[in-house]
Design a protein around this motif. Structure first.
Motif, short mmCIF file in Angstrom:
data_model
loop_
_atom_site.label_atom_id
_atom_site.label_comp_id
_atom_site.label_asym_id
_atom_site.label_seq_id
_atom_site.Cartn_x
_atom_site.Cartn_y
_atom_site.Cartn_z
N VAL A 26 -3.37 -6.37 -6.56
CA VAL A 26 -4.65 -6.03 -6.33
C VAL A 26 -3.23 -4.30 -5.80
O VAL A 26 -2.48 -4.55 -4.47
CB VAL A 26 -5.16 -6.26 -5.09
CG1 VAL A 26 -6.29 -4.58 -4.63
CG2 VAL A 26 -5.98 -7.24 -5.76
N LYS A 27 -3.46 -3.21 -5.92
CA LYS A 27 -2.78 -1.70 -5.80
C LYS A 27 -3.81 -1.39 -4.80
O LYS A 27 -5.11 -0.68 -4.91
CB LYS A 27 -2.35 -1.49 -7.04
CG LYS A 27 -1.03 -1.49 -7.70
CD LYS A 27 -1.30 -0.79 -8.71
CE LYS A 27 -0.06 -1.23 -9.60
NZ LYS A 27 1.22 -0.08 -10.50
N TYR A 28 -3.32 -0.55 -3.68
CA TYR A 28 -3.79 -0.36 -2.69
C TYR A 28 -3.53 1.05 -2.64
O TYR A 28 -2.24 1.12 -2.68
CB TYR A 28 -3.80 -0.57 -1.27
CG TYR A 28 -4.57 -1.74 -1.48
CD1 TYR A 28 -6.19 -1.99 -0.80
CD2 TYR A 28 -3.89 -3.50 -0.69
CE1 TYR A 28 -6.23 -3.32 -0.72
CE2 TYR A 28 -4.19 -4.29 -1.02
CZ TYR A 28 -5.93 -4.27 -0.39
OH TYR A 28 -6.41 -5.53 -0.74
N LYS A 30 -3.53 4.92 -0.64
CA LYS A 30 -4.40 5.41 0.81
C LYS A 30 -5.47 6.89 0.28
O LYS A 30 -5.00 7.83 -0.61
CB LYS A 30 -3.07 6.11 1.62
CG LYS A 30 -2.76 4.75 2.27
CD LYS A 30 -1.25 5.11 3.45
CE LYS A 30 -0.38 4.04 3.32
NZ LYS A 30 0.67 3.97 4.66
N LYS A 76 -12.24 0.14 2.33
CA LYS A 76 -12.01 0.15 0.70
C LYS A 76 -12.62 0.23 0.03
O LYS A 76 -13.95 0.35 0.01
CB LYS A 76 -11.25 -1.69 0.09
CG LYS A 76 -10.17 -2.51 1.23
CD LYS A 76 -10.00 -3.34 0.86
CE LYS A 76 -8.91 -4.33 2.08
NZ LYS A 76 -8.68 -5.22 1.66
N VAL A 112 -13.08 0.43 -4.73
CA VAL A 112 -12.66 -0.78 -6.14
C VAL A 112 -12.81 0.80 -7.07
O VAL A 112 -13.42 1.67 -7.26
CB VAL A 112 -12.70 -1.49 -6.39
CG1 VAL A 112 -12.95 -1.58 -7.80
CG2 VAL A 112 -13.00 -2.34 -5.33
N GLU A 130 -6.22 -4.43 -10.45
CA GLU A 130 -6.87 -3.54 -9.34
C GLU A 130 -6.40 -2.57 -8.29
O GLU A 130 -5.54 -2.74 -7.46
CB GLU A 130 -7.99 -4.88 -8.83
CG GLU A 130 -9.41 -4.20 -7.87
CD GLU A 130 -10.16 -5.25 -7.17
OE1 GLU A 130 -10.76 -6.26 -8.33
OE2 GLU A 130 -9.95 -5.37 -6.23
N VAL A 131 -7.46 -1.64 -8.67
CA VAL A 131 -7.09 -0.40 -7.95
C VAL A 131 -7.56 -0.46 -6.38
O VAL A 131 -9.07 -0.03 -6.81
CB VAL A 131 -6.54 0.70 -8.72
CG1 VAL A 131 -6.01 1.69 -7.77
CG2 VAL A 131 -5.35 0.70 -9.74
N VAL A 132 -7.44 -0.05 -5.44
CA VAL A 132 -8.07 0.31 -4.66
C VAL A 132 -8.14 1.32 -3.60
O VAL A 132 -6.81 0.82 -3.34
CB VAL A 132 -8.57 -1.32 -3.44
CG1 VAL A 132 -9.36 -1.17 -2.43
CG2 VAL A 132 -9.19 -2.37 -4.40
N LYS A 133 -8.82 2.14 -3.47
CA LYS A 133 -8.69 3.10 -2.06
C LYS A 133 -8.26 2.98 -0.37
O LYS A 133 -9.50 1.80 -0.52
CB LYS A 133 -9.51 4.47 -2.14
CG LYS A 133 -8.90 5.14 -3.79
CD LYS A 133 -10.02 6.81 -3.38
CE LYS A 133 -9.94 7.39 -4.72
NZ LYS A 133 -11.08 8.43 -4.89
N LEU A 134 -7.93 2.40 -0.40
CA LEU A 134 -8.02 2.30 1.53
C LEU A 134 -7.79 3.08 2.57
O LEU A 134 -7.36 4.29 1.96
CB LEU A 134 -6.89 1.42 1.79
CG LEU A 134 -5.89 1.07 2.72
CD1 LEU A 134 -7.32 -0.54 3.03
CD2 LEU A 134 -4.39 0.16 2.98
N THR A 191 -7.70 5.46 5.59
CA THR A 191 -7.02 5.78 6.71
C THR A 191 -7.23 6.55 8.10
O THR A 191 -6.99 7.11 8.85
CB THR A 191 -5.64 6.26 5.81
OG1 THR A 191 -5.91 8.16 5.45
CG2 THR A 191 -4.60 5.96 5.66
#
Length: 444
Positions: free
Chosen positions: A253-255, A257, A266, A268, A307-311, A313
């Protein structure tokens, strides 16, 4: 008829000579302790096995004749009484063939009496007979009728202990320790049929009511730290199996920001997918139970997809999404410099709505000002949304919150009007970043 001195010498030699031993088949791996597996000699067993005195493999178990016949034969050698056997054709024929095979003679006298319970059958149990012994690390475990029978017993034991590994492409089994079959000569009482030998090797502690056999001395194999009820076979079988498995390769899983999302939220962007890999594995079993495995080869079939996930901030945005402050989306004056009224800079947008229209918080936050503003905003509400973002709602007819109140996105904070420096009913909406007005459209 009395026996001659020569025949007496033959019999004495047979009774005192040590068995001749000849090694045949052998299996080797690692060592372990051994104990002889043999029947004790209660009356019914000795009487039955007496009928097995055959040079070869044509023995017939006739222990039932002891119970069915009241007639017995007293056996004499050189005038000396040596034992009592059942008086039936099978037993007499067997005794004659044994005597002929050893070149001796005996005489018998029939008696008609029931055999007493404490009759000393051990007098006839020492007749020497060709047999085979199964040994573990040069220690005898059990005697049976022939080397062929002994090898079949070992095959049966191996199949029973190894189990069935259906998915394996290659399987090898071997006994643990130095297991071999040896041809020998032994007293008839020590010889058991192949089926009994198989049971003795698989279940040393069991009791066989059919033969009157008590717990075998092989139960010593289970002493020590093991409980008395633990059933361990006298032999152990190790199995090596080669199997092919398809396993799943996990994805990472890649986060990424994202300041537009609330802190901790989060989203996806790309779903992750597991890959597949084929492995050739060597598995090791002991008596059918797996004890170890190691991978021999690996072949990746499909690569996993990350998997690419926006995190989020933004600490002031709970859900990360912004909403429009009113039901109406009519903008009567946009953000920026106006083309009328001297080209003044307009720090927000004006939304045309009738007086009394409900106004909603565009995101979560804390009210830092609510009430009258003397700078031209009239009745207003200012909300701190965190991370340096504040939102301003001006020209209300009245406010519905107070200073310090925590509000949620969508909550009613007041009602539209034309208080302050306004030329008609509308809502003035501003977004400030660290005190500087920015275009509020990305925050609606």
């Amino acid at each position: 008829m009395k026996w001659t001195a020569a025949l007496q010498a033959v019999k004495t030699k047979l009774a005192t000579a040590r068995p001749k031993v000849k090694a045949t088949h052998r299996w080797k791996t690692t060592g372990t302790s051994t104990t002889l597996l043999k029947f004790k000699s209660p009356r019914l067993f000795i009487a039955g096995t007496t009928s097995l005195l055959v040079i070869g493999s044509g023995a017939v178990l006739i222990s039932s004749h002891v119970q069915a016949s009241k007639s017995c034969l007293q056996i004499y050698r050189d005038g000396q009484y040596i034992g009592l056997v059942p008086n039936n054709p099978e037993t007499v024929d067997t005794m004659n063939r044994v005597a002929a095979g050893y070149g001796v003679q005996f005489e018998s006298t029939p008696v008609y009496t029931q055999v007493r319970e404490n009759y000393p059958w051990q007098r006839v149990e020492s007749f020497p007979t060709a047999a085979a012994v199964i040994e573990l690390n040069n220690q005898p475990l059990v005697y049976t009728t022939s080397t062929e029978s002994a090898n079949q017993v070992l095959n049966n034991v191996k199949q029973a202990l190894a189990g069935d590994i259906k998915s394996a492409s290659h399987v090898t089994t071997s006994f643990v320790g130095d297991v071999k079959v040896v041809a020998t000569t032994i007293g008839i009482a020590d010889i058991v049929q192949p089926s009994d030998a198989t049971r003795l090797l698989l279940h040393p502690q069991s009791t066989d009511p059919m033969s009157g056999r008590a717990s075998s001395p092989a139960a010593q194999l289970n002493s020590g730290s093991h409980q008395a009820t633990t059933q361990r076979p006298a032999l152990s079988v190790q199995t090596h199996a080669t199997v092919t498995k398809t396993v799943s390769l996990p994805y990472h899983v890649k986060y990424v920001k994202d300041s537009q999302l609330a802190k901790g939220d989060k989203k996806v962007v790309t779903d992750g997918k597991c890959g597949t890999q084929k492995e050739t594995v060597s598995e090791i079993y002991l008596n059918g139970q797996q004890t170890a495995e190691h991978v021999l080869t690996k072949d990746t079939v499909t690569q996993p997809v990350d998997e690419v996930v926006k995190l989020g901030t933004n600490a002031g945005v709970a859900s990360g999404g912004w909403i429009w402050p009113t039901d109406s989306h009519l903008i009567t004056s946009p953000f920026g410099y106006r083309s009328f009224g001297g080209g003044q800079f307009h720090p927000g947008i004006d939304i045309g709505v009738p007086t009394g229209t409900t106004i909603h918080a565009t995101n979560d936050g804390t009210v830092i000002s609510a009430g009258w503003n003397s700078g031209g905003y009239g009745n207003w509400v200012e909300i701190d949304n965190g991370s340096g973002i504040t939102t301003v709602f001006g020209h209300m007819s009245r406010v519905a919150v107070h200073n310090g109140e925590v509000v949620s996105k969508g909550e009613v904070i007041g009602y539209s009007g034309e208080s302050g420096e306004a030329t008609g009913p509308h809502l003035h909406y501003e977004v400030r970043m660290n005190g500087t007005a920015v275009n509020p459209m990305p925050y609606t």
